[in-house]
Design a protein around this motif. Structure first.
Motif, short mmCIF file in Angstrom:
data_model
loop_
_atom_site.label_atom_id
_atom_site.label_comp_id
_atom_site.label_asym_id
_atom_site.label_seq_id
_atom_site.Cartn_x
_atom_site.Cartn_y
_atom_site.Cartn_z
N GLU A 4 0.83 -1.21 0.00
CA GLU A 4 0.00 0.00 0.00
C GLU A 4 0.86 1.25 0.00
OE1 GLU A 4 -2.44 -0.46 3.44
OE2 GLU A 4 -3.96 -1.64 2.38
N VAL A 5 0.43 2.25 -0.76
CA VAL A 5 1.05 3.57 -0.76
C VAL A 5 0.08 4.51 -0.07
CG1 VAL A 5 1.99 5.44 -2.15
CG2 VAL A 5 2.22 3.08 -2.94
N ARG A 6 0.53 5.09 1.06
CA ARG A 6 -0.37 5.92 1.86
C ARG A 6 0.14 7.36 1.96
NH1 ARG A 6 -4.44 3.53 4.42
NH2 ARG A 6 -4.53 1.24 4.35
N THR A 15 -3.82 18.43 8.13
CA THR A 15 -4.50 17.13 8.24
C THR A 15 -4.95 16.57 6.90
OG1 THR A 15 -6.62 18.24 8.59
CG2 THR A 15 -5.33 17.67 10.55
N GLU A 16 -4.93 17.37 5.84
CA GLU A 16 -5.36 16.86 4.55
C GLU A 16 -4.62 17.53 3.43
OE1 GLU A 16 -9.54 17.66 4.41
OE2 GLU A 16 -9.26 19.74 3.78
N GLU A 40 -0.59 18.42 -2.60
CA GLU A 40 -0.50 19.84 -2.26
C GLU A 40 -1.30 20.11 -0.99
OE1 GLU A 40 -1.81 22.20 -5.48
OE2 GLU A 40 0.06 22.04 -6.61
N THR A 41 -0.67 20.84 -0.06
CA THR A 41 -1.37 21.33 1.13
C THR A 41 -1.37 22.84 1.07
OG1 THR A 41 0.53 21.63 2.61
CG2 THR A 41 -0.31 19.39 2.35
N ASP A 65 -8.49 14.73 -5.94
CA ASP A 65 -9.13 14.20 -4.72
C ASP A 65 -8.47 14.79 -3.48
OD1 ASP A 65 -10.69 12.72 -6.38
OD2 ASP A 65 -9.80 10.78 -5.88
N THR A 66 -9.27 14.98 -2.43
CA THR A 66 -8.75 15.42 -1.13
C THR A 66 -8.56 14.19 -0.25
OG1 THR A 66 -9.84 17.56 -1.29
CG2 THR A 66 -9.19 16.83 0.91
N VAL A 67 -7.39 14.06 0.33
CA VAL A 67 -7.06 12.88 1.13
C VAL A 67 -6.52 13.31 2.49
CG1 VAL A 67 -6.60 11.36 -0.83
CG2 VAL A 67 -4.77 12.82 0.02
N GLY A 68 -6.78 12.49 3.50
CA GLY A 68 -6.27 12.75 4.84
C GLY A 68 -4.96 12.03 5.07
#
Length: 521
Positions: A4-6, A15-16, A40-41, A65-68
């Motif tokens: 898995e790539v997280r 946080t996201e 990007e944050t 997509d927005t990811v946490g």
């Protein structure tokens, strides 16, 4: 077995993130630590490397997509197991543009060549595609200019890595590209045989110039030569005609420096005529709109805007003011500045006095150095001082860590070093995180009084202003004194008015009698 790539840790209070770009697609082979995608944050761009060697099996979070933190981005399978297509079975980049026109000319060797974003310079990670000088189907020579990129520092020309035919443009004008990203694809080696072969196979052809286009007057005296975007902007602002500026760039392109020289020459030249000018009519709204220019905000400016507005929306922000007589501090600095610089190799400024005075006041009013975390107040038993610095790109706040343990010389040296690196755009994100209190000096720009905005999650920021001689009553007599207004903006949720006023009074006392700092009074 897949790996898995997280999403990695994104930094303090972040946080996201948004998935900006995938550099690999399912089925691609990847090596350990090879870059897979970019996130990007609101603070920084984060590259995500491959944790193992293998093939990208699938992508879970797509671009946009927005990811946490720790969210699943993709899966990597051992080599030979991922994807249903082999590299030979997948269409190449040039084939994706037109399946019927994808065959490279036999005389060109049949290999597509990627046009990549060149190195943009230290600390510059992205650019905007300003102008394409070629279109799909055009034949190009090696080193012939294909397009121009603009960064927040310089304009970068991108030459053709080899001769051939431009088969695909992947980044259109106005799009943002990353260093090392792909801009376009060139077909096999160019030449008349190659272009004829490509045309016979149904390749994308450059439209033949019509009689109307042949008769079209050359732009700036040089047909098909595009001037630098920065030069176009400067000519528009100065009201100059493109034909009146002599270009010094490649093929006679007008650069920004050429426009500056033309403006200077026009100013030094005598007036052409003394005849009274005809009265100008007021421009219409449509004409005004034509003279406007829309420029996309830089990522730094977007982040500044978002964080400042968040501070206003979140904190119960209030500002209290005081003034300080700088006579004693200025006298002490004047007396010892030469000796100080000779011994420590750094100039003695006012910032070290203000930093020391704030540290002294924060000990007495610790809530100004605290922050809110949920339903808790976090008191800091240390002072990481943020020193706001204006740069050509926008406001940044480098952090001086543990200033409560540092001397005047250490503080001055670190302020000078970080200030220079901030102006050069070389500060890392780590150097701008973790501050507990901030000082902002608007006085260097001539500000007499202002209300600074908090730097979240901090609860206090001190605004310094211009030192101005004013008449003051001293021991019953009117004296001219160098006075400065001080402003403390604070989060009223945890800092009461009494604490804010006490803080400012302690800063005032320390600056009006610097000996109090030595005696901790």
């Amino acid at each position: 077995m897949t790996t898995e790539v997280r999403v990695p840790t994104l930094g303090e209070s972040v946080t996201e993130a948004t998935v900006a770009t995938w550099f690999k697609k399912p089925g691609d082979a990847v090596a350990v630590d090879e870059m897979l995608c970019e996130l990007e944050t609101d603070k920084v761009t984060v590259e995500v490397p491959s944790p193992v060697e293998g093939k990208l099996a699938d992508i879970v979070a797509n671009e946009g997509d927005t990811v946490g933190v720790d969210a699943l981005l993709a899966n990597i399978a051992p080599a030979g197991e991922a994807g249903s297509e082999t590299p030979e079975e997948r269409p190449s980049a040039s084939k994706s543009a037109d399946k019927g026109a994808s065959e490279a000319p036999a005389s060109g060797g049949g290999e597509a060549v990627d046009v990549m974003v060149p190195t943009l310079g230290e600390s510059v990670s992205e650019a905007t595609v300003a102008t394409w000088f070629k279109k799909v189907g055009d034949t190009v020579e090696q080193d012939e200019m294909l397009c121009e990129l603009e960064t927040d520092k310089v304009s970068v020309e991108v030459p053709a890595p080899s001769a051939g035919t431009l088969t695909e443009i992947l980044a259109e004008e106005g799009s943002t590209v990353e260093a090392g990203g792909k801009l376009a694809v060139l077909g096999g080696a160019g030449g008349s045989a190659a272009s004829g072969d490509a045309a016979s196979k149904g390749a994308v052809e450059a439209p033949a110039p019509s009689s109307a286009s042949d008769q079209e007057p050359p732009k700036n005296g040089r047909k098909d030569i595009e001037d630098a975007p920065s030069a176009k902007k400067a000519m528009s602002e100065a009201g100059l005609d493109a034909g009146s500026v002599k270009g010094s760039g490649k093929d006679g392109r007008v650069m920004k420096e050429d426009v500056s020289a033309a403006i200077a020459a026009a100013k030094s030249a005598p007036a052409a005529s003394s005849a009274p000018a005809a009265p100008k009519r007021a421009p219409s709204p449509a004409e005004d709109a034509a003279r406007e220019e829309r420029v996309k905000m830089t990522r730094l400016r977007q982040t500044i805007a978002r964080r400042l507005k968040d501070a206003q929306n979140t904190a119960a922000m209030l500002t209290t003011y005081n003034e300080v007589d700088m006579t004693e501090t200025m006298a002490l600095r004047k007396q010892y500045k030469d000796l100080f610089e000779k011994k420590h190799g750094v100039r003695l400024g006012f910032m070290s006095f203000f930093t020391k005075a704030c540290v002294h006041a924060l000990k007495e009013v610790p809530e100004v150095n605290a922050e809110i975390d949920g339903n808790e107040v976090v008191y800091k038993n240390f002072v990481h001082m943020g020193i706001a610095a204006g740069t050509p790109q926008g406001l940044v706040v480098p952090v001086l860590r543990d200033v409560h343990e540092k001397s005047f010389a250490e503080i001055e040296g670190e302020i000078a070093e970080k200030g220079k690196r901030a102006r050069d755009g070389k500060l890392s994100m780590a150097e701008m995180q973790g501050g507990t209190f901030t000082i902002s000096n608007g006085g260097v720009y001539g500000s007499l009084m202002s209300s600074p905005i908090l730097n979240p999650p901090q609860s206090g920021i001190l605004g310094m202003h211009k030192i101005q001689d004013r008449p003051m009553v001293v021991n019953g007599e009117i004296k001219i004194r160098p006075m400065m207004y001080l402003a403390l903006s604070y989060d009223h949720r945890i800092v009461d008015g009494k604490g804010a006023v006490t803080f400012l009074v302690r800063v005032k006392e320390a600056l009006e009698d610097p000996r109090r700092l030595l005696m901790d009074l």
